[in-house]
Design a protein around this motif. Structure first.
Motif, short mmCIF file in Angstrom:
data_model
loop_
_atom_site.label_atom_id
_atom_site.label_comp_id
_atom_site.label_asym_id
_atom_site.label_seq_id
_atom_site.Cartn_x
_atom_site.Cartn_y
_atom_site.Cartn_z
N ALA A 81 -18.75 -16.45 106.70
CA ALA A 81 -18.93 -15.07 106.24
C ALA A 81 -19.95 -15.00 105.11
CB ALA A 81 -17.60 -14.50 105.77
N GLY A 82 -19.96 -16.02 104.26
CA GLY A 82 -20.94 -16.05 103.17
C GLY A 82 -22.36 -16.10 103.69
N ILE A 83 -22.60 -16.92 104.69
CA ILE A 83 -23.94 -17.01 105.28
C ILE A 83 -24.31 -15.69 105.92
CG2 ILE A 83 -25.37 -18.18 107.02
CD1 ILE A 83 -23.62 -20.69 106.51
N ALA A 84 -23.35 -15.03 106.57
CA ALA A 84 -23.62 -13.73 107.19
C ALA A 84 -24.02 -12.70 106.14
CB ALA A 84 -22.39 -13.26 107.96
N LYS A 85 -23.33 -12.68 105.00
CA LYS A 85 -23.66 -11.73 103.94
C LYS A 85 -25.03 -12.01 103.35
CE LYS A 85 -18.95 -10.61 102.61
NZ LYS A 85 -17.92 -10.71 101.57
N ILE A 86 -25.35 -13.28 103.18
CA ILE A 86 -26.67 -13.65 102.65
C ILE A 86 -27.76 -13.22 103.62
CG2 ILE A 86 -28.17 -15.59 102.03
CD1 ILE A 86 -25.57 -17.00 101.04
N ALA A 87 -27.55 -13.47 104.91
CA ALA A 87 -28.53 -13.08 105.93
C ALA A 87 -28.76 -11.57 105.89
CB ALA A 87 -28.08 -13.52 107.31
N LYS A 88 -27.70 -10.82 105.74
CA LYS A 88 -27.83 -9.36 105.68
C LYS A 88 -28.59 -8.94 104.43
CE LYS A 88 -25.17 -5.13 105.99
NZ LYS A 88 -23.86 -4.53 106.19
N ARG A 89 -28.27 -9.55 103.30
CA ARG A 89 -28.93 -9.21 102.04
C ARG A 89 -30.42 -9.54 102.08
NH1 ARG A 89 -29.69 -12.68 97.92
NH2 ARG A 89 -27.94 -13.98 98.54
N VAL A 90 -30.76 -10.68 102.68
CA VAL A 90 -32.16 -11.11 102.76
C VAL A 90 -32.91 -10.32 103.82
CG1 VAL A 90 -33.63 -13.11 103.29
CG2 VAL A 90 -31.60 -13.41 101.91
N GLY A 91 -32.19 -9.77 104.79
CA GLY A 91 -32.82 -8.98 105.84
C GLY A 91 -33.26 -9.78 107.03
N VAL A 92 -32.50 -10.85 107.35
CA VAL A 92 -32.82 -11.67 108.51
C VAL A 92 -31.65 -11.66 109.48
CG1 VAL A 92 -34.34 -13.19 107.19
CG2 VAL A 92 -31.96 -13.84 107.49
N GLU A 93 -31.93 -12.02 110.71
CA GLU A 93 -30.88 -12.09 111.72
C GLU A 93 -29.98 -13.28 111.42
OE1 GLU A 93 -30.51 -12.86 116.51
OE2 GLU A 93 -32.39 -12.09 115.70
N TYR A 94 -28.68 -13.10 111.59
CA TYR A 94 -27.72 -14.17 111.36
C TYR A 94 -27.94 -15.25 112.42
CZ TYR A 94 -23.26 -16.49 110.67
OH TYR A 94 -22.28 -17.41 110.42
N PRO A 95 -28.22 -16.49 112.02
CA PRO A 95 -28.65 -17.50 112.99
C PRO A 95 -27.54 -18.22 113.75
CG PRO A 95 -28.73 -18.43 110.81
CD PRO A 95 -28.33 -16.98 110.65
N ILE A 96 -26.31 -18.21 113.24
CA ILE A 96 -25.25 -19.01 113.85
C ILE A 96 -24.62 -18.25 115.01
CG2 ILE A 96 -23.04 -20.17 113.48
CD1 ILE A 96 -23.85 -20.49 110.53
N LYS A 97 -24.58 -18.91 116.14
CA LYS A 97 -23.93 -18.35 117.32
C LYS A 97 -22.59 -19.05 117.50
CE LYS A 97 -27.72 -16.17 118.18
NZ LYS A 97 -27.95 -15.08 117.29
N SER A 98 -21.55 -18.27 117.77
CA SER A 98 -20.24 -18.87 118.02
C SER A 98 -19.76 -18.43 119.40
CB SER A 98 -19.24 -18.49 116.93
OG SER A 98 -19.04 -17.12 116.89
N VAL A 99 -19.08 -19.35 120.07
CA VAL A 99 -18.54 -19.10 121.40
C VAL A 99 -17.08 -19.50 121.38
CG1 VAL A 99 -18.69 -19.72 123.84
CG2 VAL A 99 -20.76 -19.57 122.47
N GLY A 100 -16.23 -18.66 121.92
CA GLY A 100 -14.81 -18.96 121.99
C GLY A 100 -14.03 -18.10 121.03
N ALA A 101 -12.86 -17.68 121.45
CA ALA A 101 -12.06 -16.76 120.63
C ALA A 101 -11.07 -17.50 119.74
CB ALA A 101 -11.31 -15.79 121.53
N ARG A 102 -10.53 -18.61 120.21
CA ARG A 102 -9.52 -19.34 119.45
C ARG A 102 -10.13 -20.59 118.83
NH1 ARG A 102 -6.70 -19.48 124.33
NH2 ARG A 102 -6.68 -21.73 123.98
N ARG A 103 -9.55 -21.03 117.75
CA ARG A 103 -10.04 -22.19 117.00
C ARG A 103 -10.18 -23.43 117.90
NH1 ARG A 103 -7.93 -26.70 114.79
NH2 ARG A 103 -8.91 -27.47 112.88
N GLU A 104 -9.23 -23.61 118.79
CA GLU A 104 -9.22 -24.82 119.64
C GLU A 104 -10.43 -24.90 120.56
OE1 GLU A 104 -6.52 -22.56 119.68
OE2 GLU A 104 -5.52 -23.64 118.06
#
Length: 132
Positions: A81-104
């Motif tokens: 979440a911290g990286i997402a907030k920084i990306a938004k503040r800087v004005g860049v697209e959030y680079p991390i892609k996540s796949v899957g709904a559950r931690r496992e």
């Protein structure tokens, strides 16, 4: 548009194509030319560590990423979440892609070009620290 520079004043109609180009120059974000580097500069060492871990592994399962970073699920969520907030503040697209709904089954990745840039920026930072 009303422009004043060094005593000279120019008036342009809002529909004038030159006015649109001037606005683009005035409001251009520094992150537009190199978004990954802009994000890297804005991040602290913990956020950079997370980006680097994902870049080094290509795609990494959440449990493995938690182990590599020495975090639990809540800590990883905070870092993410911290990286997402920084990306938004800087004005860049959030680079991390996540796949899957559950931690496992959740995994994280970066686009190949982004991962390559993160690895390059990390190597540059290491060299700069050694030269101090």
């Amino acid at each position: 548009m009303h422009i004043t520079d060094r005593g000279m004043t120019v008036d342009l109609e809002d529909e004038d194509p030159r006015a649109a180009r001037i606005r683009a120059l005035l409001y251009e974000q520094p992150a537009a030319s190199n978004p990954v580097a802009a994000l890297w500069q804005a991040c602290n060492s913990q956020h950079r560590e997370a980006l680097l871990a994902i870049a080094e592994h290509g795609e990494i399962a959440q449990a493995d990423l938690e182990r590599v970073l020495g975090l639990d699920g809540v800590g990883l969520r905070g870092r993410h979440a911290g990286i997402a907030k920084i990306a938004k503040r800087v004005g860049v697209e959030y680079p991390i892609k996540s796949v899957g709904a559950r931690r496992e089954v959740r995994s994280f990745s970066l686009a190949t070009s982004v991962a390559r840039e993160v690895l390059k920026l990390s190597a540059t930072n290491k060299k700069q620290r050694r030269n101090r």
